[in-house]
Scaffold this motif. Structure first.
Motif, PDB file in Angstrom:
ATOM      1  N   ASN A 100       0.818  -1.211   0.000  1.00  0.00           N
ATOM      2  CA  ASN A 100       0.000   0.000   0.000  1.00  0.00           C
ATOM      3  C   ASN A 100       0.851   1.260   0.000  1.00  0.00           C
ATOM      4  OD1 ASN A 100      -2.262  -1.584  -0.057  1.00  0.00           O
ATOM      5  ND2 ASN A 100      -2.761  -1.312   2.093  1.00  0.00           N
ATOM      6  N   ALA A 101       1.984   1.224   0.695  1.00  0.00           N
ATOM      7  CA  ALA A 101       2.884   2.374   0.688  1.00  0.00           C
ATOM      8  C   ALA A 101       3.434   2.613  -0.716  1.00  0.00           C
ATOM      9  CB  ALA A 101       4.024   2.160   1.675  1.00  0.00           C
ATOM     10  N   ALA A 102       3.727   1.543  -1.431  1.00  0.00           N
ATOM     11  CA  ALA A 102       4.270   1.668  -2.786  1.00  0.00           C
ATOM     12  C   ALA A 102       3.186   1.936  -3.829  1.00  0.00           C
ATOM     13  CB  ALA A 102       5.032   0.401  -3.161  1.00  0.00           C
ATOM     14  N   HIS A 103       1.925   1.729  -3.480  1.00  0.00           N
ATOM     15  CA  HIS A 103       0.832   1.902  -4.432  1.00  0.00           C
ATOM     16  C   HIS A 103      -0.144   2.994  -4.018  1.00  0.00           C
ATOM     17  CE1 HIS A 103       2.482  -1.897  -5.809  1.00  0.00           C
ATOM     18  NE2 HIS A 103       1.911  -1.627  -6.962  1.00  0.00           N
ATOM     19  N   GLY A 126      10.640  10.090 -12.239  1.00  0.00           N
ATOM     20  CA  GLY A 126      10.284   9.016 -11.311  1.00  0.00           C
ATOM     21  C   GLY A 126       8.867   9.144 -10.790  1.00  0.00           C
ATOM     22  N   GLY A 127       8.447  10.353 -10.459  1.00  0.00           N
ATOM     23  CA  GLY A 127       7.079  10.573  -9.990  1.00  0.00           C
ATOM     24  C   GLY A 127       6.046  10.260 -11.060  1.00  0.00           C
ATOM     25  N   LEU A 128       6.349  10.633 -12.293  1.00  0.00           N
ATOM     26  CA  LEU A 128       5.418  10.344 -13.397  1.00  0.00           C
ATOM     27  C   LEU A 128       5.339   8.849 -13.674  1.00  0.00           C
ATOM     28  CD1 LEU A 128       6.272  13.305 -15.795  1.00  0.00           C
ATOM     29  CD2 LEU A 128       4.137  12.949 -14.511  1.00  0.00           C
ATOM     30  N   ILE A 129       6.470   8.169 -13.641  1.00  0.00           N
ATOM     31  CA  ILE A 129       6.464   6.712 -13.850  1.00  0.00           C
ATOM     32  C   ILE A 129       5.697   6.027 -12.730  1.00  0.00           C
ATOM     33  CG2 ILE A 129       7.921   4.646 -13.944  1.00  0.00           C
ATOM     34  CD1 ILE A 129      10.101   6.469 -15.221  1.00  0.00           C
ATOM     35  N   TRP A 130       5.921   6.483 -11.501  1.00  0.00           N
ATOM     36  CA  TRP A 130       5.233   5.910 -10.342  1.00  0.00           C
ATOM     37  C   TRP A 130       3.722   6.128 -10.460  1.00  0.00           C
ATOM     38  CZ3 TRP A 130       7.205   7.264  -4.733  1.00  0.00           C
ATOM     39  CH2 TRP A 130       6.701   6.343  -3.813  1.00  0.00           C
ATOM     40  N   CYS A 131       3.305   7.333 -10.835  1.00  0.00           N
ATOM     41  CA  CYS A 131       1.873   7.615 -11.031  1.00  0.00           C
ATOM     42  C   CYS A 131       1.299   6.752 -12.154  1.00  0.00           C
ATOM     43  CB  CYS A 131       1.658   9.093 -11.350  1.00  0.00           C
ATOM     44  SG  CYS A 131       1.798  10.190  -9.928  1.00  0.00           S
ATOM     45  N   ALA A 132       2.059   6.576 -13.222  1.00  0.00           N
ATOM     46  CA  ALA A 132       1.603   5.731 -14.330  1.00  0.00           C
ATOM     47  C   ALA A 132       1.394   4.296 -13.855  1.00  0.00           C
ATOM     48  CB  ALA A 132       2.606   5.781 -15.481  1.00  0.00           C
ATOM     49  N   HIS A 133       2.303   3.797 -13.040  1.00  0.00           N
ATOM     50  CA  HIS A 133       2.170   2.438 -12.525  1.00  0.00           C
ATOM     51  C   HIS A 133       0.906   2.283 -11.683  1.00  0.00           C
ATOM     52  CE1 HIS A 133       3.246  -1.481 -10.882  1.00  0.00           C
ATOM     53  NE2 HIS A 133       2.740  -1.001  -9.753  1.00  0.00           N
ATOM     54  N   ILE A 134       0.701   3.225 -10.773  1.00  0.00           N
ATOM     55  CA  ILE A 134      -0.480   3.151  -9.906  1.00  0.00           C
ATOM     56  C   ILE A 134      -1.751   3.256 -10.744  1.00  0.00           C
ATOM     57  CG2 ILE A 134      -1.730   4.253  -8.005  1.00  0.00           C
ATOM     58  CD1 ILE A 134       1.051   5.205  -6.974  1.00  0.00           C
ATOM     59  N   GLY A 135      -1.767   4.170 -11.706  1.00  0.00           N
ATOM     60  CA  GLY A 135      -2.925   4.295 -12.592  1.00  0.00           C
ATOM     61  C   GLY A 135      -3.195   3.016 -13.365  1.00  0.00           C
ATOM     62  N   LEU A 136      -2.141   2.381 -13.868  1.00  0.00           N
ATOM     63  CA  LEU A 136      -2.301   1.114 -14.589  1.00  0.00           C
ATOM     64  C   LEU A 136      -2.886   0.045 -13.679  1.00  0.00           C
ATOM     65  CD1 LEU A 136      -1.803  -0.685 -17.093  1.00  0.00           C
ATOM     66  CD2 LEU A 136       0.507  -1.092 -16.197  1.00  0.00           C
ATOM     67  N   ASP A 137      -2.343  -0.070 -12.476  1.00  0.00           N
ATOM     68  CA  ASP A 137      -2.875  -1.058 -11.528  1.00  0.00           C
ATOM     69  C   ASP A 137      -4.345  -0.811 -11.232  1.00  0.00           C
ATOM     70  OD1 ASP A 137      -0.548  -2.477 -11.312  1.00  0.00           O
ATOM     71  OD2 ASP A 137      -0.230  -2.071  -9.182  1.00  0.00           O
ATOM     72  N   ARG A 138      -4.720   0.430 -10.970  1.00  0.00           N
ATOM     73  CA  ARG A 138      -6.121   0.739 -10.659  1.00  0.00           C
ATOM     74  C   ARG A 138      -7.019   0.461 -11.865  1.00  0.00           C
ATOM     75  NH1 ARG A 138      -3.611   2.175  -6.619  1.00  0.00           N
ATOM     76  NH2 ARG A 138      -4.401   3.363  -4.880  1.00  0.00           N
ATOM     77  N   ALA A 139      -6.553   0.809 -13.054  1.00  0.00           N
ATOM     78  CA  ALA A 139      -7.343   0.557 -14.261  1.00  0.00           C
ATOM     79  C   ALA A 139      -7.581  -0.941 -14.466  1.00  0.00           C
ATOM     80  CB  ALA A 139      -6.654   1.157 -15.485  1.00  0.00           C
TER      81      ALA A 139
END
Length: 164
Positions: A100-103, A126-139
């Protein structure tokens, strides 16, 4: 929400266990723990949260195309937050806390803001890549984890149903 035998701290904050609720269908987790289906979103709210994840993914990729440091770095770091599943080696509560901390968008946006305010391109990327990852997971329907087991998320149960 706190249980008498639970320890205070970060792990309890990000992966709370709810007390057993009478008359509600439950998902079984680790021995003795349960999770009510009412703790996960469903219907239109779930769809909206998944759509929101897709919008965050698209916005982060578009911003990265403008401000990023190369697509090789994007590809290399896109799945890096998933290394947090290694926390499950220490048990479901610790695993959920680390996952949860990483996501959570909190860390990703903080890194993004740091990069913008301090003019640090690597932090913006790094922040944009991290946001993209979280967005992908949620999608895709992968939500924040509850401490009962890996498959119990705020967006509903993931993975195969327990055969037992």
């Amino acid at each position: 929400m706190a249980e008498l035998d639970s320890s205070p701290g970060f792990a309890h904050f990000v992966s709370p266990r709810q007390p057993l609720s009478r008359g509600r269908p439950l998902w079984t987790g680790e021995a003795g723990s349960t999770l009510s289906r009412e703790q996960a979103v469903s219907g239109g709210v779930r769809t909206l949260l998944r759509l929101e994840g897709a919008v965050v993914l698209a916005a982060a990729v578009a911003a990265y195309a403008q401000f990023g440091v190369g697509w090789g770095m994007f590809a290399l770091l896109l799945l890096a937050p998933d290394l947090a599943v290694l926390g499950y080696l220490a048990g479901p509560r610790a695993g959920a806390a680390l996952y949860n901390a990483a996501h959570s968008y909190a860390g990703a946006v903080a890194l993004l803001v740091l990069g913008v305010l301090a003019a640090m391109p690597w932090a913006v990327a790094g922040g944009l890549i991290w946001c993209a990852h979280i967005g992908l997971d949620r999608a895709l329907g992968y939500g924040l984890k509850y401490g009962s087991d890996f498959g119990a998320t705020h967006l509903g149960r993931i993975g195969r149903a327990d055969p037992w």
